[in-house]
Scaffold this motif. Structure first.
Motif, PDB file in Angstrom:
ATOM      1  N   LEU A 194      -1.103  30.553  -1.816  1.00  0.00           N
ATOM      2  CA  LEU A 194      -1.122  29.107  -2.032  1.00  0.00           C
ATOM      3  C   LEU A 194      -1.269  28.417  -0.681  1.00  0.00           C
ATOM      4  N   TYR A 195      -2.171  27.430  -0.636  1.00  0.00           N
ATOM      5  CA  TYR A 195      -2.353  26.648   0.587  1.00  0.00           C
ATOM      6  C   TYR A 195      -2.165  25.171   0.260  1.00  0.00           C
ATOM      7  N   LEU A 196      -1.396  24.472   1.083  1.00  0.00           N
ATOM      8  CA  LEU A 196      -1.174  23.041   0.881  1.00  0.00           C
ATOM      9  C   LEU A 196      -1.550  22.295   2.153  1.00  0.00           C
ATOM     10  N   HIS A 197      -2.429  21.305   1.999  1.00  0.00           N
ATOM     11  CA  HIS A 197      -2.964  20.608   3.164  1.00  0.00           C
ATOM     12  C   HIS A 197      -2.258  19.278   3.383  1.00  0.00           C
ATOM     13  N   ILE A 198      -1.757  19.100   4.592  1.00  0.00           N
ATOM     14  CA  ILE A 198      -1.116  17.851   4.998  1.00  0.00           C
ATOM     15  C   ILE A 198      -2.013  17.213   6.066  1.00  0.00           C
ATOM     16  N   ALA A 254       2.420  34.339  -6.527  1.00  0.00           N
ATOM     17  CA  ALA A 254       2.036  34.057  -5.142  1.00  0.00           C
ATOM     18  C   ALA A 254       2.867  34.893  -4.182  1.00  0.00           C
ATOM     19  N   SER A 255       2.177  35.581  -3.273  1.00  0.00           N
ATOM     20  CA  SER A 255       2.870  36.369  -2.258  1.00  0.00           C
ATOM     21  C   SER A 255       3.017  35.596  -0.959  1.00  0.00           C
ATOM     22  N   SER A 256       2.291  34.478  -0.846  1.00  0.00           N
ATOM     23  CA  SER A 256       2.393  33.672   0.370  1.00  0.00           C
ATOM     24  C   SER A 256       2.110  32.209   0.051  1.00  0.00           C
ATOM     25  N   VAL A 257       2.730  31.333   0.842  1.00  0.00           N
ATOM     26  CA  VAL A 257       2.516  29.892   0.763  1.00  0.00           C
ATOM     27  C   VAL A 257       2.308  29.406   2.192  1.00  0.00           C
ATOM     28  N   TYR A 258       1.308  28.550   2.394  1.00  0.00           N
ATOM     29  CA  TYR A 258       0.994  28.094   3.748  1.00  0.00           C
ATOM     30  C   TYR A 258       0.774  26.595   3.752  1.00  0.00           C
ATOM     31  N   PHE A 259       1.567  25.875   4.534  1.00  0.00           N
ATOM     32  CA  PHE A 259       1.387  24.440   4.732  1.00  0.00           C
ATOM     33  C   PHE A 259       0.638  24.237   6.042  1.00  0.00           C
ATOM     34  N   GLY A 260      -0.611  23.741   5.937  1.00  0.00           N
ATOM     35  CA  GLY A 260      -1.422  23.534   7.124  1.00  0.00           C
ATOM     36  C   GLY A 260      -1.885  22.097   7.240  1.00  0.00           C
TER      37      GLY A 260
END
Length: 391
Positions: free
Chosen positions: A6-10, A59-65
């Motif tokens: 999962l990727y979340l864009h800020i 989900a094995s990973s979550v990334y806030f970028g």
């Protein structure tokens, strides 16, 4: 169970760095609250679709970028972390990473993120030299980077990554060595180091400076030989100091490789949320070989729920090409077994000629298990990747 990232864009930051071409907006704090609300709605909606039913995704990973995720108020960012953990089915020990600027955090801020469930930080340090940081438009100082690293440990983070850059305006090999030594002197040891050579991207302040002939004096860019010496130093020194090179630009202590980024290179589907976030997988329209899609990256359409999404359904040939050049970014390289399992054909039948050509040039190494870049191939990776694309 099906696995994904999962990727979340800020897309917010206090100041746009001079080299940055990412989807980000400086000085737009009035948009933060409505953006967070829109992102919360998307998280809830996406979670209900992919994490429920008879065949859910885990989900094995979550990334806030970003941008700079830590440009948000701590309560908002911590709330997003908590919501993701509630809305999606995560592995018990899922990696949850937050990108952070050392100039935007405090001990209390990082403590709130850790309490919300984040367990990995990626600091954009870039350099431990204040002069160079100013040259590239960073808002933090070397002192703030040291404080941020200390605060992260005190907050309970034991998996910390930093970014370093080379080829910067006014940078010498001695400057780079100083930053590397500073990073290696941090205790406990930093888990992961990403190193990036400066590239002048279209539409950035650096491109404007280049066109105006302003890279002179203290802003003179290292020439090709100097940049090459910096690259050679990094690729030789970091492994000697215990950081294994597991991808072209990434080095880690044993067991501390970025699980999220490895997913990108190992053909793991990922779901992006937020303005301009990219996704890959069968999420919306399916297709035998998956689909890539993303929005425009504009704030107002995203917040109003009117953003246009572009879909790119991959053909078998396109999927094969991507599988190969993404896998080649890693030290492991292309697995012949995985390629055959996915496409029901041997790797050599499709790319045998390309592999032989690049092997003869000393850019690839091939054996029964797979194909990988040589040390020289790592340096000229883009040239290798182009060979796997249609002419």
């Amino acid at each position: 169970m099906k696995k994904c990232g999962l990727y979340l864009h800020i897309p917010f930051c206090r100041q746009k760095c001079f080299y940055c071409d990412f989807v980000s907006y400086a000085g737009r704090s009035e948009w933060m609250k409505p953006y967070v609300e829109a992102l919360r709605k998307e998280i809830t909606a996406r979670g209900s679709l992919v994490s429920s039913g008879d065949d859910p995704w885990q989900a094995s990973s979550v990334y806030f970028g970003g941008g700079t995720p830590t440009a948000l108020p701590a309560a908002d960012l911590a709330g997003l972390v908590s919501l993701v953990r509630d809305a999606f089915l995560l592995e018990e020990k899922a990696e949850i990473t937050i990108e952070a600027n050392p100039g935007t955090v405090s001990r209390d801020y990082l403590t709130r993120l850790r309490e919300a469930g984040a367990n990995r930080l990626s600091f954009g340090v870039q350099s431990f030299d204040d002069r160079l940081l100013k040259n590239i438009g960073r808002i933090h100082t070397a002192g703030q980077a040291y404080y941020a690293l200390d605060w992260a440990r005190e907050a309970g983070f034991d998996n910390i990554s930093i970014d370093l850059m080379y080829g910067l305006p006014g940078q010498s090999l001695a400057d780079l060595k100083g930053s590397v030594e500073a990073a290696l002197a941090v205790t406990p040891k930093i888990s992961h180091i990403s190193v990036y050579g400066l590239t002048i991207e279209e539409g950035t302040p650096f491109q404007q400076m280049q066109c105006a002939g302003r890279f002179t004096g203290e802003l003179t860019l290292p020439d090709e030989d100097e940049a090459g010496d910096m690259y050679d130093y990094l690729t030789e020194e970091l492994p000697l100091r215990g950081y294994g090179r597991y991808e072209i630009s990434n080095y880690a202590l044993p067991g501390r490789e970025s699980r999220h980024n490895l997913g990108y290179w190992q053909d793991v589907p990922y779901l992006g949320m937020g303005a301009g976030a990219h996704s890959y997988g069968p999420w919306d329209v399916g297709g035998e070989y998956g689909c890539r899609f993303s929005g425009t990256g504009r704030l107002e359409p995203y917040i109003l729920g009117r953003d246009e999404v572009r879909y790119d359904l991959l053909s078998r040939e396109e999927s094969m090409e991507e599988f190969c050049f993404l896998a080649l970014r890693t030290a492991v390289g292309i697995s012949r077994e995985k390629f055959q399992q996915k496409y029901s054909v041997e790797l050599g039948e499709i790319f045998g000629g390309v592999i032989e050509k690049l092997e003869a040039q000393g850019l690839l190494s091939a054996d029964r298990e797979g194909v990988r870049l040589t040390k020289r191939g790592m340096q000229y990776g883009n040239a290798v990747f182009r060979e796997f694309l249609p002419g």
